[in-house]
Design a protein around this motif. Structure first.
Motif, mmCIF file in Angstrom:
data_model
loop_
_atom_site.group_PDB
_atom_site.id
_atom_site.type_symbol
_atom_site.label_atom_id
_atom_site.label_comp_id
_atom_site.label_asym_id
_atom_site.label_seq_id
_atom_site.Cartn_x
_atom_site.Cartn_y
_atom_site.Cartn_z
ATOM 1 N N ALA A 32 -4.939 70.931 34.800
ATOM 2 C CA ALA A 32 -3.911 70.153 35.506
ATOM 3 C C ALA A 32 -2.541 70.799 35.346
ATOM 4 O O ALA A 32 -1.762 70.870 36.305
ATOM 5 N N GLN A 33 -2.243 71.286 34.149
ATOM 6 C CA GLN A 33 -0.951 71.950 33.923
ATOM 7 C C GLN A 33 -0.831 73.196 34.801
ATOM 8 O O GLN A 33 0.206 73.425 35.437
ATOM 9 N N ILE A 34 -1.903 73.987 34.871
ATOM 10 C CA ILE A 34 -1.881 75.185 35.716
ATOM 11 C C ILE A 34 -1.730 74.793 37.181
ATOM 12 O O ILE A 34 -0.967 75.421 37.924
ATOM 13 N N MET A 35 -2.462 73.761 37.613
ATOM 14 C CA MET A 35 -2.365 73.304 38.994
ATOM 15 C C MET A 35 -0.913 72.969 39.346
ATOM 16 O O MET A 35 -0.395 73.412 40.367
ATOM 17 N N TRP A 36 -0.228 72.209 38.481
ATOM 18 C CA TRP A 36 1.155 71.825 38.764
ATOM 19 C C TRP A 36 2.080 73.036 38.744
ATOM 20 O O TRP A 36 3.026 73.117 39.537
ATOM 21 N N GLU A 37 1.828 73.997 37.870
ATOM 22 C CA GLU A 37 2.646 75.218 37.854
ATOM 23 C C GLU A 37 2.462 76.000 39.150
ATOM 24 O O GLU A 37 3.432 76.535 39.704
ATOM 25 N N LEU A 38 1.235 76.074 39.642
ATOM 26 C CA LEU A 38 0.992 76.760 40.915
ATOM 27 C C LEU A 38 1.670 76.031 42.067
ATOM 28 O O LEU A 38 2.253 76.654 42.958
ATOM 29 N N TYR A 39 1.598 74.698 42.069
ATOM 30 C CA TYR A 39 2.302 73.928 43.098
ATOM 31 C C TYR A 39 3.801 74.207 43.048
ATOM 32 O O TYR A 39 4.455 74.354 44.078
ATOM 33 N N ALA A 40 4.355 74.259 41.839
ATOM 34 C CA ALA A 40 5.793 74.521 41.695
ATOM 35 C C ALA A 40 6.147 75.894 42.243
ATOM 36 O O ALA A 40 7.194 76.067 42.875
ATOM 37 N N LEU A 41 5.281 76.886 42.020
ATOM 38 C CA LEU A 41 5.545 78.233 42.539
ATOM 39 C C LEU A 41 5.606 78.244 44.060
ATOM 40 O O LEU A 41 6.421 78.933 44.652
ATOM 41 N N ALA A 42 4.715 77.489 44.674
ATOM 42 C CA ALA A 42 4.630 77.489 46.134
ATOM 43 C C ALA A 42 5.671 76.589 46.780
ATOM 44 O O ALA A 42 5.969 76.738 47.965
ATOM 45 N N SER A 43 6.238 75.662 46.029
ATOM 46 C CA SER A 43 7.078 74.643 46.641
ATOM 47 C C SER A 43 8.360 75.188 47.260
ATOM 48 O O SER A 43 8.779 74.720 48.311
ATOM 49 N N GLY A 44 8.989 76.172 46.644
ATOM 50 C CA GLY A 44 10.240 76.707 47.187
ATOM 51 C C GLY A 44 10.068 77.320 48.562
ATOM 52 O O GLY A 44 10.703 76.896 49.535
ATOM 53 N N PRO A 45 9.214 78.344 48.691
ATOM 54 C CA PRO A 45 9.016 78.935 50.021
ATOM 55 C C PRO A 45 8.462 77.939 51.026
ATOM 56 O O PRO A 45 8.861 77.932 52.183
ATOM 57 N N LEU A 46 7.571 77.063 50.586
ATOM 58 C CA LEU A 46 6.996 76.062 51.483
ATOM 59 C C LEU A 46 8.068 75.094 51.972
ATOM 60 O O LEU A 46 8.140 74.765 53.155
ATOM 61 N N ALA A 47 8.926 74.658 51.059
ATOM 62 C CA ALA A 47 10.000 73.729 51.433
ATOM 63 C C ALA A 47 10.934 74.368 52.456
ATOM 64 O O ALA A 47 11.376 73.703 53.396
ATOM 65 N N ALA A 48 11.211 75.655 52.287
ATOM 66 C CA ALA A 48 12.089 76.338 53.251
ATOM 67 C C ALA A 48 11.460 76.346 54.638
ATOM 68 O O ALA A 48 12.123 76.073 55.634
#
Length: 160
Positions: A32-48
């Motif tokens: 779960a911790q890794i999953m959330w870290e991966l989501y955080a990595l993708a969130s910036g470019p995705l949000a843009a």
């Protein structure tokens, strides 16, 4: 090796030599911790990207008709670049977490000497190995529909 669920695949190195990977699935709390870290990595470019789409007037059908250049022309490439740069900076530590329970030819990649020997000048295999572990653990829902050319993991019985 653990008796936890195990996934096995074969990946070829830069010289074409096949290597057997055995992935012991991460415990739920670590996964779960890794999953959330991966989501955080993708969130910036995705949000843009989503911000650009949200700023376009029209119906959903109109959005589907947009051409790639219409969207790309509105992206803030500098902001996306900063976001991607920040995400990539955290990948070395995350790579260790992702490969923690992975064995290449029965050698644990959590052992730095095995990791270094396996991936020196062999970074495409490293990329495929990391992606294979992400798929096996289902850290990202995208792994189910990914078009990356990685082996399809299959469940096997852990050795005694």
């Amino acid at each position: 090796m653990s008796t936890a669920p195990l996934v096995e695949s074969v990946i070829r190195d830069a010289d074409g030599t096949p290597h057997t990977y055995r992935v012991v699935l991460h415990p739920g709390s670590e996964g779960a911790q890794i999953m959330w870290e991966l989501y955080a990595l993708a969130s910036g470019p995705l949000a843009a990207g989503l911000g650009v789409i949200a700023g376009i007037d029209g119906s959903f059908a109109d959005l589907l008709k947009l051409k790639t250049q219409d969207v790309l022309g509105k992206l803030d490439a500098e902001a996306i670049g900063r976001s991607v740069q920040g995400a990539l900076a955290s990948m070395p530590a995350l790579t260790g977490k992702i490969l923690r329970y992975t064995y290449r030819d029965d050698k644990p990649l959590a052992d730095r000497s095995h990791f270094d020997a396996a991936f020196q000048a062999n970074y495409w295999e490293l990329t495929l190995a990391v992606w294979g572990v992400v798929q096996a653990n289902r850290f990202l829902p995208l792994s189910a529909i990914s078009s990356l050319a990685t082996p399809t993991p299959r469940a096997v019985t852990a050795p005694a």
